[in-house]
Design an enzyme around this catalytic site. Structure first.
Site, PDB file in Angstrom:
ATOM      1  N   ARG A  44      -7.976   5.490   8.889  1.00 46.00           N
ATOM      2  CA  ARG A  44      -6.895   5.944   8.010  1.00 46.00           C
ATOM      3  C   ARG A  44      -7.277   5.571   6.576  1.00 46.00           C
ATOM      4  O   ARG A  44      -8.255   4.852   6.336  1.00 46.00           O
ATOM      5  CB  ARG A  44      -5.553   5.300   8.391  1.00 46.00           C
ATOM      6  N   GLY A  45      -6.484   6.087   5.630  1.00 44.62           N
ATOM      7  CA  GLY A  45      -6.819   5.975   4.219  1.00 44.62           C
ATOM      8  C   GLY A  45      -7.447   7.279   3.779  1.00 44.62           C
ATOM      9  O   GLY A  45      -8.363   7.796   4.430  1.00 44.62           O
ATOM     10  N   ALA A  46      -6.956   7.830   2.679  1.00 45.95           N
ATOM     11  CA  ALA A  46      -7.391   9.167   2.257  1.00 45.95           C
ATOM     12  C   ALA A  46      -8.910   9.294   2.126  1.00 45.95           C
ATOM     13  O   ALA A  46      -9.510  10.229   2.679  1.00 45.95           O
ATOM     14  CB  ALA A  46      -6.693   9.559   0.954  1.00 45.95           C
ATOM     15  N   ARG A  81      -4.358  15.680   9.973  1.00 47.98           N
ATOM     16  CA  ARG A  81      -3.260  15.080   9.206  1.00 47.98           C
ATOM     17  C   ARG A  81      -3.108  15.908   7.939  1.00 47.98           C
ATOM     18  O   ARG A  81      -4.088  16.125   7.227  1.00 47.98           O
ATOM     19  CB  ARG A  81      -3.525  13.612   8.882  1.00 47.98           C
ATOM     20  N   ASP A 224      -2.684   9.381  -1.570  1.00 45.92           N
ATOM     21  CA  ASP A 224      -3.231  10.357  -0.634  1.00 45.92           C
ATOM     22  C   ASP A 224      -3.392  11.723  -1.282  1.00 45.92           C
ATOM     23  O   ASP A 224      -4.120  12.566  -0.773  1.00 45.92           O
ATOM     24  CB  ASP A 224      -2.328  10.451   0.599  1.00 45.92           C
ATOM     25  N   ASN A 234       1.918   9.064  -1.800  1.00 49.28           N
ATOM     26  CA  ASN A 234       1.324   7.864  -1.204  1.00 49.28           C
ATOM     27  C   ASN A 234       2.209   7.380  -0.057  1.00 49.28           C
ATOM     28  O   ASN A 234       3.258   7.954   0.227  1.00 49.28           O
ATOM     29  CB  ASN A 234       1.158   6.761  -2.270  1.00 49.28           C
ATOM     30  N   LYS A 235       1.790   6.323   0.575  1.00 47.81           N
ATOM     31  CA  LYS A 235       2.485   5.781   1.732  1.00 47.81           C
ATOM     32  C   LYS A 235       3.965   5.545   1.438  1.00 47.81           C
ATOM     33  O   LYS A 235       4.323   5.074   0.355  1.00 47.81           O
ATOM     34  CB  LYS A 235       1.807   4.468   2.146  1.00 47.81           C
TER      35      LYS A 235
END
Length: 324
Positions: A44-46, A81, A224, A234-235
């Site tokens: 995970r993480g862009a 995603r 992201d 973002n998150k």
């Protein structure tokens, strides 16, 4: 080892769902296995899923002989995603070189190497900005996980933290736990501990209060997607921290590579926000059958963002506007 890499014909990545209890590396040899890892947040993480998507096309070129099968695999990867721009961008960039496996793999590794290089640029530019805005030894609040686990090495916002620590110019870090999967609590604290950086963990909702009490000097987090108008996707929880920072009069800084800047998306209103369903929120705590609303991301309007730092520039306002 890198967080994600191509080793002996397979994608090898650290399973982030097993941290901090275990450091386990997965060897993925099929597109389906990689898609499952992306969707289950094993990676995970862009930036990291951008690299995963690029390497996934190499898996497709290796796994499938028919053009139709490769095309289907590319589409499945790109849509694994929907919110972070890096995934689809990495997939389509590399897929343009199909069917040549050698060309695809070489380009995928270039995507990996570009992300490695960008972490160094973000660290330097971001640390310079924090020192300019905050003065000596600030305490920074982070959100979600933006270190090497979210990229390939070092990270985005945490790369800035690491660089400030290296310079002897960091007071400490408050890591927000990040609901519902606790990436801040599980992953960010793990990375900070491994680097010997002083830190404390806070529940997400404590962030604005800590800012108001003067216990945080700036908010620094990743993205992201950064839209053309400067909106930051973002998150989930980032928007609340931005509102808290504005009320407290402290900087709110977004750090992300140029690969996360999306001039093709006008504003955050145009971004599909992934909803991860009820189980992650209500599963073990709420009465059976409770439905939840579970957006994985939120949108922070550009006017709440003090600055965006990429590996090449620092800007405020429109993403295609002048650098600071």
């Amino acid at each position: 080892m890198y967080t994600i890499d191509w080793i002996d014909g397979a994608v090898v990545l650290v399973d982030q769902t097993r941290l901090p209890a275990e450091e386990v590396y997965l060897r993925l040899e099929t597109v389906d296995a990689l898609v499952e890892a992306i969707q289950r947040l094993r990676v995970r993480g862009a930036p990291a899923i951008g690299v995963a998507g690029a390497l996934g096309v190499a898996l497709a070129a290796k796994q499938f002989e028919r053009a139709e099968e490769r095309a289907q695999a590319v589409q499945t990867l790109a849509l694994a995603r929907p919110t972070a721009v890096n995934l689809a961008r990495g997939v389509h960039r590399v897929a343009a070189l199909l069917p040549s496996f050698d060309a695809v793999l070489a380009e995928a590794l270039r995507v990996r190497d570009e992300e490695i290089a960008s972490s160094k640029g973000m660290a330097r530019l971001g640390a310079d900005l924090v020192e300019r805005l905050c003065g000596p030894n600030p305490t920074l609040l982070t959100h979600c996980n933006t270190g090497g686990l979210a990229t390939v090495v070092d990270g985005t916002a945490l790369a800035v933290v690491f660089e400030l620590h290296r310079r002897g110019a960091l007071g400490g870090v408050v890591a927000s736990e990040t609901r519902p999967l606790l990436q801040g609590a599980r992953l960010t604290t793990w990375e900070l501990r491994n680097r010997g950086i002083p830190h404390r963990l806070a529940v997400d909702s404590a962030g604005p209060f800590l800012m108001a009490r003067g216990q945080v000097d700036a908010v620094i987090l990743g993205a992201d997607r950064i839209c053309a108008n400067g909106d930051v996707v973002n998150k989930i929880g980032s928007y609340a921290h931005a509102l808290g920072a504005r009320a407290a009069g402290i900087p709110f800084i977004c750090v992300a590579p140029e690969s996360t800047v999306d001039l093709g998306t006008a504003s955050g209103a145009d971004v599909e926000i992934e909803d991860r369903g009820s189980e992650e929120v209500a599963g073990t705590t709420a009465p059976a059958g409770t439905e939840a609303i579970n957006p994985a991301f939120d949108v922070t309007p550009a006017e709440l963002v003090t600055a965006v730092v990429t590996d090449k520039r620092t800007f405020s306002g429109r993403a295609d506007g002048p650098s600071l």
